[in-house]
Motif scaffolding. Structure first.
Motif, PDB file in Angstrom:
ATOM      1  N   VAL A  32     -40.750  -3.110 -32.939  1.00 46.40           N
ATOM      2  CA  VAL A  32     -39.505  -2.349 -32.877  1.00 46.40           C
ATOM      3  C   VAL A  32     -38.376  -3.363 -32.693  1.00 46.40           C
ATOM      4  O   VAL A  32     -38.431  -4.212 -31.798  1.00 46.40           O
ATOM      5  CB  VAL A  32     -39.506  -1.336 -31.716  1.00 46.40           C
TER       6      VAL A  32
ATOM      7  N   ASN B 279     -34.262  -3.813 -32.226  1.00 44.96           N
ATOM      8  CA  ASN B 279     -33.030  -3.119 -31.860  1.00 44.96           C
ATOM      9  C   ASN B 279     -31.826  -4.023 -32.096  1.00 44.96           C
ATOM     10  O   ASN B 279     -31.593  -4.969 -31.342  1.00 44.96           O
ATOM     11  CB  ASN B 279     -33.079  -2.677 -30.395  1.00 44.96           C
TER      12      ASN B 279
ATOM     13  N   ALA C 244     -36.559   1.006 -25.131  1.00 42.95           N
ATOM     14  CA  ALA C 244     -37.526   0.356 -24.243  1.00 42.95           C
ATOM     15  C   ALA C 244     -38.380   1.397 -23.516  1.00 42.95           C
ATOM     16  O   ALA C 244     -39.597   1.225 -23.366  1.00 42.95           O
ATOM     17  CB  ALA C 244     -36.805  -0.536 -23.240  1.00 42.95           C
TER      18      ALA C 244
ATOM     19  N   VAL D  79     -40.809   2.938 -26.092  1.00 39.67           N
ATOM     20  CA  VAL D  79     -41.906   2.018 -26.365  1.00 39.67           C
ATOM     21  C   VAL D  79     -42.909   2.021 -25.210  1.00 39.67           C
ATOM     22  O   VAL D  79     -44.131   2.059 -25.407  1.00 39.67           O
ATOM     23  CB  VAL D  79     -41.344   0.592 -26.604  1.00 39.67           C
TER      24      VAL D  79
ATOM     25  N   PHE E  95     -41.209  -6.040 -28.975  1.00 35.31           N
ATOM     26  CA  PHE E  95     -39.897  -5.390 -28.934  1.00 35.31           C
ATOM     27  C   PHE E  95     -38.869  -6.513 -29.032  1.00 35.31           C
ATOM     28  O   PHE E  95     -38.730  -7.315 -28.108  1.00 35.31           O
ATOM     29  CB  PHE E  95     -39.740  -4.615 -27.625  1.00 35.31           C
TER      30      PHE E  95
ATOM     31  N   ASN F 159     -35.104  -7.441 -29.231  1.00 33.24           N
ATOM     32  CA  ASN F 159     -33.818  -6.835 -28.898  1.00 33.24           C
ATOM     33  C   ASN F 159     -32.671  -7.799 -29.185  1.00 33.24           C
ATOM     34  O   ASN F 159     -32.743  -8.987 -28.863  1.00 33.24           O
ATOM     35  CB  ASN F 159     -33.794  -6.448 -27.416  1.00 33.24           C
TER      36      ASN F 159
ATOM     37  N   ALA G 272     -34.011  -3.790 -21.325  1.00 31.55           N
ATOM     38  CA  ALA G 272     -35.297  -3.847 -22.031  1.00 31.55           C
ATOM     39  C   ALA G 272     -36.477  -3.924 -21.075  1.00 31.55           C
ATOM     40  O   ALA G 272     -37.636  -3.973 -21.514  1.00 31.55           O
ATOM     41  CB  ALA G 272     -35.317  -5.049 -22.972  1.00 31.55           C
TER      42      ALA G 272
ATOM     43  N   ALA H 102     -39.992  -1.950 -21.468  1.00 33.45           N
ATOM     44  CA  ALA H 102     -40.938  -2.441 -22.482  1.00 33.45           C
ATOM     45  C   ALA H 102     -41.703  -3.650 -21.948  1.00 33.45           C
ATOM     46  O   ALA H 102     -42.934  -3.743 -22.094  1.00 33.45           O
ATOM     47  CB  ALA H 102     -40.198  -2.799 -23.764  1.00 33.45           C
TER      48      ALA H 102
ATOM     49  N   THR I 218     -41.548  -9.054 -25.293  1.00 34.09           N
ATOM     50  CA  THR I 218     -40.134  -8.730 -25.431  1.00 34.09           C
ATOM     51  C   THR I 218     -39.331 -10.005 -25.696  1.00 34.09           C
ATOM     52  O   THR I 218     -39.466 -10.991 -24.969  1.00 34.09           O
ATOM     53  CB  THR I 218     -39.618  -8.031 -24.159  1.00 34.09           C
TER      54      THR I 218
END
Length: 319
Positions: free
Chosen positions: A71, A73, A104, A107, A117, A119, A156, A159, A166
């Motif tokens: 994912v 962002n 977050a 997820v 993730f 970000n 975040a 997550a 992350t």
């Protein structure tokens, strides 16, 4: 991971901010390599590749994220799109913090969450650094943008606490025709109206759009990479050097200079970001084996003029 292995592995990637400059280029790059991309949208989904979310309300259709390997962002109100009124500053902050929190938490709630993730963030994290070079080891600066970046990254946490790798992409000034600071500079310089801003001594930590996308792909692929990474070219340049390079590449004179007091009147508080100096180095990115396709400002400008980065693949990557 070598290129042959990458070509065999097709991923499903969710992207928030897919309509933006960087997000759009990332989506084109992923799609060109055969990956499945789903776009997070605020309206009712119109196709199978759209997933609905409402960042302000903290709602995400997690069913639509099922099967996603990553994912990403990149959503948030443009920092340079408007004068920084109190209302717009609130929008800059909330669009980043609320959106990141929503994703977050979504997820973290999934039975089978994505592996990574990624970000967005920004070199605004470091604030004013003058001519002092900083890398990811440097602390946050002071002021509006550093405080936004700190909250943005902190959002975040769900997550990360859920065990999802992350990564924070602290992006510099993206050299591209389609948006950002350079999207405004190119028309001025083409018209022969370009020039330095203030005394021109402030450092601009730039990155070509091609290298920005390649770096994001690098961070997505490398399972051993987490935490903050500066996405900036290895040698930041001053605004004066940018002015000379723009004139040289575009074959235009650069006789004008906009005095700092004028910028403060026209831009208000945002002038501090334009006149501020951030000499940011991509230490962790280089240590991870990433190689820039356009490490110098002239090459980054030429790449933007040729459309480099709009569909950038893995050009800068060796790992």
């Amino acid at each position: 991971m070598d290129d042959a292995r990458r070509s065999r592995e097709r991923s499903r990637v969710a992207v928030a901010g897919a309509s933006g400059l960087i997000g759009g280029a990332l989506v084109r790059s992923l799609t060109a390599d055969g990956h499945e991309v789903v776009r997070l949208v605020r309206h009712r989904p119109r196709s199978a590749d759209e997933v609905r979310w409402d960042p302000e309300a903290g709602r995400v259709d997690t069913a639509g994220l099922t099967g996603c390997d990553a994912v990403v962002n990149l959503a948030g109100a443009g920092v340079g799109d408007h004068r920084w009124t109190d209302d717009y500053k609130t929008r800059i902050r909330s669009s980043r913090v609320h959106g990141t929190t929503a994703l977050a938490e979504a997820v973290a709630s999934m039975e089978q969450p994505p592996r990574v993730f990624l970000n967005g963030s920004a070199i605004g994290f470091y604030g004013e650094t003058g001519d002092h070079p900083v890398d990811e080891e440097a602390p946050a600066g002071e002021g509006f943008l550093p405080s936004v970046c700190q909250e943005w990254e902190a959002a975040a946490a769900p997550a990360r606490h859920a065990g999802v790798r992350t990564v924070f992409a602290r992006t510099g000034l993206v050299v591209a025709r389609g948006g950002g600071a350079w999207g405004r500079l190119f028309p001025l310089f083409r018209a022969g109206l370009g020039g330095r801003l203030g005394d021109g001594s402030q450092y601009w930590s730039f990155v070509s759009l091609h290298d920005e996308v390649a770096a994001l792909r690098h961070l997505l692929d490398r399972a051993d990479l987490s935490g903050p990474f500066n996405l900036t070219a290895p040698r930041p340049v001053t605004n004066r050097e940018v002015t000379v390079a723009m004139g040289r590449v575009l074959h235009r004179p650069t006789p004008f200079a906009v005095p700092a007091p004028v910028l403060r009147v026209v831009l208000g508080e945002m002038a501090g970001d334009v006149l501020g100096s951030a000499r940011v180095l991509p230490a962790r990115l280089l240590e991870s084996g990433f190689r820039f396709a356009f490490p110098e400002i002239d090459g980054a400008i030429r790449a933007a003029l040729l459309g480099g980065g709009a569909g950038a693949g893995r050009g800068g990557e060796t790992a």
